[in-house]
Write an enzyme that holds these catalytic residues in place. Structure first.
Site, short mmCIF file in Angstrom:
data_model
loop_
_atom_site.label_atom_id
_atom_site.label_comp_id
_atom_site.label_asym_id
_atom_site.label_seq_id
_atom_site.Cartn_x
_atom_site.Cartn_y
_atom_site.Cartn_z
N GLY A 7 -15.94 10.36 6.57
CA GLY A 7 -15.22 11.10 6.34
C GLY A 7 -16.30 11.82 5.58
N ALA A 8 -16.10 13.38 5.79
CA ALA A 8 -16.98 13.68 4.29
C ALA A 8 -16.33 15.09 4.37
CB ALA A 8 -17.99 15.13 5.23
N GLY A 9 -15.48 14.37 2.71
CA GLY A 9 -14.35 15.29 2.74
C GLY A 9 -14.87 15.06 1.15
N VAL A 11 -13.63 13.44 -1.16
CA VAL A 11 -14.24 12.09 -1.54
C VAL A 11 -15.62 11.68 -1.16
CG1 VAL A 11 -13.30 9.92 -2.11
CG2 VAL A 11 -11.93 11.54 -2.60
N GLY A 12 -15.18 11.17 0.12
CA GLY A 12 -16.98 10.73 0.95
C GLY A 12 -17.68 11.36 1.60
N ASN A 102 -4.94 5.72 -0.22
CA ASN A 102 -3.70 5.95 -1.55
C ASN A 102 -2.98 5.32 -1.09
OD1 ASN A 102 -4.65 8.40 -3.20
ND2 ASN A 102 -4.01 9.93 -1.93
N LYS A 185 -3.16 4.31 -10.43
CA LYS A 185 -3.33 4.86 -9.50
C LYS A 185 -2.02 5.71 -9.14
CE LYS A 185 -6.28 8.16 -6.51
NZ LYS A 185 -7.26 8.18 -5.85
N GLU A 268 0.59 12.76 3.64
CA GLU A 268 0.67 11.22 3.11
C GLU A 268 2.19 10.70 2.33
OE1 GLU A 268 -3.39 9.51 2.45
OE2 GLU A 268 -2.73 10.97 0.97
#
Length: 311
Positions: A7-9, A11-12, A102, A185, A268
């Site tokens: 993933g490259a959103g 976060v990643g 999450n 969290k 989610e």
């Protein structure tokens, strides 16, 4: 150390771009469309800490460059099954998997697939989103947290990952009490996601309602009681901080789940709210606000599945 990030959103992408910028050996595992864009343009980051573009290594199959020392899974919970299928060939006998999802539900699935010994605990506190041209728009917080779920001394791969994060200027890093951090969290997310989804507004919008702040406090209390039943009640300091932030008049804070709903996307619901409610019921914790919020989210999912408001 070789790191693979699925993933490259927000976060990643941000984490991996900063690591790459610092000279760490990072490869991104991406779907074809995202891979083509990143190969052509590099990872473009817009950040209060400075804008930059960095060329990165990209693969579309997990076996390319495998095995990796660390595989970071930075996807949404509803993409977990496809993520597991994608990374399976990247995982060798000494690979450590660091999921940044999450909630807690993903651990059972990852443990059953790869073995609990390979799966560390991890979470992100990186604020951002993808822009219209695929750029990463970083908006503030840039922390990650990871560690051993069994409380033992950190394995060398996590120690090395911690050093890489410090070199890259990423906040947080190795946490000897990752389980408590995960619960802290989740308590926050369970509260803000429930309220923002059910009320369809920001924290400021919610607390402007006559009973808004009271409902937020009730929902926070439900989540804290679930965490306590699991042996991970937030400290008084953490709880006070959460309550202050989630009831601040005029606050623009909002759960990403609301943005997903407003654009008609997948949410989610189960991993953040549904699983918290399930654990409340098992522990005998009354959770009427979580119950209402999850029903609201399930109704949204049913409506989305049939394409909208048609009968």
């Amino acid at each position: 150390m070789k790191i693979l990030i699925l993933g490259a959103g927000a976060v990643g992408g941000y984490w991996g771009a900063r690591l790459t910028q610092a000279g760490v050996d990072v490869t991104f595992l991406l779907r074809e469309k995202r891979a083509a864009l990143v190969k052509a343009n590099g990872l473009v980051v817009k950040s209060p800490k400075g804008d930059f573009t960095v060329p990165v290594k990209v693969v579309t199959r997990g076996d390319e460059g495998a095995p990796y020392d660390v595989v970071i899974v930075a996807c949404k919970a509803y993409d977990l099954d496809s993520a597991i299928a994608s990374i399976a060939s990247a995982v060798g006998p000494d690979t450590t998997i660091v999921p940044m999802l999450n909630g807690h539900a993903h651990f059972a699935t990852l443990d059953a697939t790869f073995g609990a010994a390979r799966v560390a605990g991890g979470l992100a506190r990186i604020s951002g989103m993808l822009g219209p041209n695929g750029e990463i728009v970083h908006s503030g917080a840039s922390g990650v947290s990871f560690g051993e779920r069994d409380g033992k001394a950190a394995r060398p791969a996590l120690v090395e990952l911690d050093a890489a994060c410090k070199k890259a200027g990423i906040d947080g890093g190795l946490n000897p009490d990752i389980n408590q951090d995960l619960w802290d969290k989740w308590v926050m997310l369970g509260t803000i996601a429930s309220m923002c989804a059910a009320m369809r507004g920001t924290v400021g919008d919610i607390v402007a309602a006559e009973d808004g702040a009271a409902l937020v406090r009730e929902t926070l209390d439900e989540c804290c009681k679930v965490a306590a039943a699991a042996g991970h009640a937030p400290s008084a300091k953490v709880r006070a901080g959460l309550e202050a932030g989630l009831t601040q008049p005029g606050a623009k804070s909002v759960a990403s789940i609301l943005g997903d709903m407003e654009k008609g996307g997948a949410v989610e619901a189960r991993s953040i709210v549904g699983d918290m409610l399930m654990r409340a019921r098992k522990a005998g914790v009354a959770a009427p606000n979580l119950r209402f919020a999850y029903a609201h989210l399930q109704a949204y999912e049913a409506r989305r599945a049939r394409g909208g408001l048609r009968p």
